[in-house]
Write an enzyme that holds these catalytic residues in place. Sequence first.
Site, PDB file in Angstrom:
ATOM      1  N   CYS A 148      -1.383   0.762  -2.163  1.00 38.10           N
ATOM      2  CA  CYS A 148      -1.350   0.096  -0.857  1.00 38.10           C
ATOM      3  C   CYS A 148      -0.459  -1.138  -0.888  1.00 38.10           C
ATOM      4  O   CYS A 148       0.191  -1.463   0.105  1.00 38.10           O
ATOM      5  CB  CYS A 148      -2.760  -0.256  -0.415  1.00 38.10           C
ATOM      6  N   THR A 149      -0.392  -1.799  -2.029  1.00 40.51           N
ATOM      7  CA  THR A 149       0.509  -2.940  -2.187  1.00 40.51           C
ATOM      8  C   THR A 149       1.957  -2.470  -2.176  1.00 40.51           C
ATOM      9  O   THR A 149       2.812  -3.059  -1.496  1.00 40.51           O
ATOM     10  CB  THR A 149       0.185  -3.705  -3.487  1.00 40.51           C
TER      11      THR A 149
END
Length: 194
Positions: A80-81
Site C-alpha cells: 500500500c505504501t
Amino acid sequence: MRRFSARPFKYALLLGGLVLSAGTIMPQEAQAALETNSIAPDFSAPASMGGHEFPFHLKDALQKGPVVLYFYPAAFTKGCTIEAHDFADAVPDFKAAGASIFGISMDPIAKLDKFSVSECRSAFGVIADPDGKITGNYKAKMPLLHMASRTSYVIAQNGRVVLTYASMSPDEHVERTLAAVKALQNNKNSSPTR
C-alpha cells in the site's frame, strides 16, 4: 493384509482444507465485481489530504472530472505504501488528463491523516471506510478479513465505471488507470462539437 489407517487421510483432508481456506482468504488476484459500464455507487465519507480532513462526496468529485478510486488493504503496509508513492508521483499526469485520485481503505480517519502526509505525499486524498460499507458496495472487500482488496476503478463524469482492475500487486494500478483516464480525455477531445 495391510491394515488401513484413517489418520494420514484425516490430516491430508485437514491440510487441504486449510490450503483452500488460505486461498479464499488471501487470493493472489482479487476479483473486482463492479463491471465496466455499471453505475458506480454514490457515497459520502470522511477523507484526508495532507493531514487535513474534509467531507468527500463522489457526486461532487465527478462534477470536476473523472475519478480514480482505488481500494487498498491497509495504510502503512508495504504494498500500500508502494502504491501510494506511485499514485503520488503520477498526480501531475492524472491532473493533465482532468482526473482526480482518491484512495480508500477500511482504516480509521486518524490513521489516514498520517498516511495522507507521509505515504500519499499530500498529493491526493484518502477516504476512510472503517465499517466497510463502501468497500462492500464496490465489491472490493476481502472475504473473512476486515480489509479491502487492491482494486482500482476509473469512473467517468457520468458515473459509469470505465475501468475495473483488481490485483494484489500494486505494480500496474497507476499505469492502467492512467491509460483509461487518457482514453476518456481523447474521446472527449475527439467528440464533434455542436
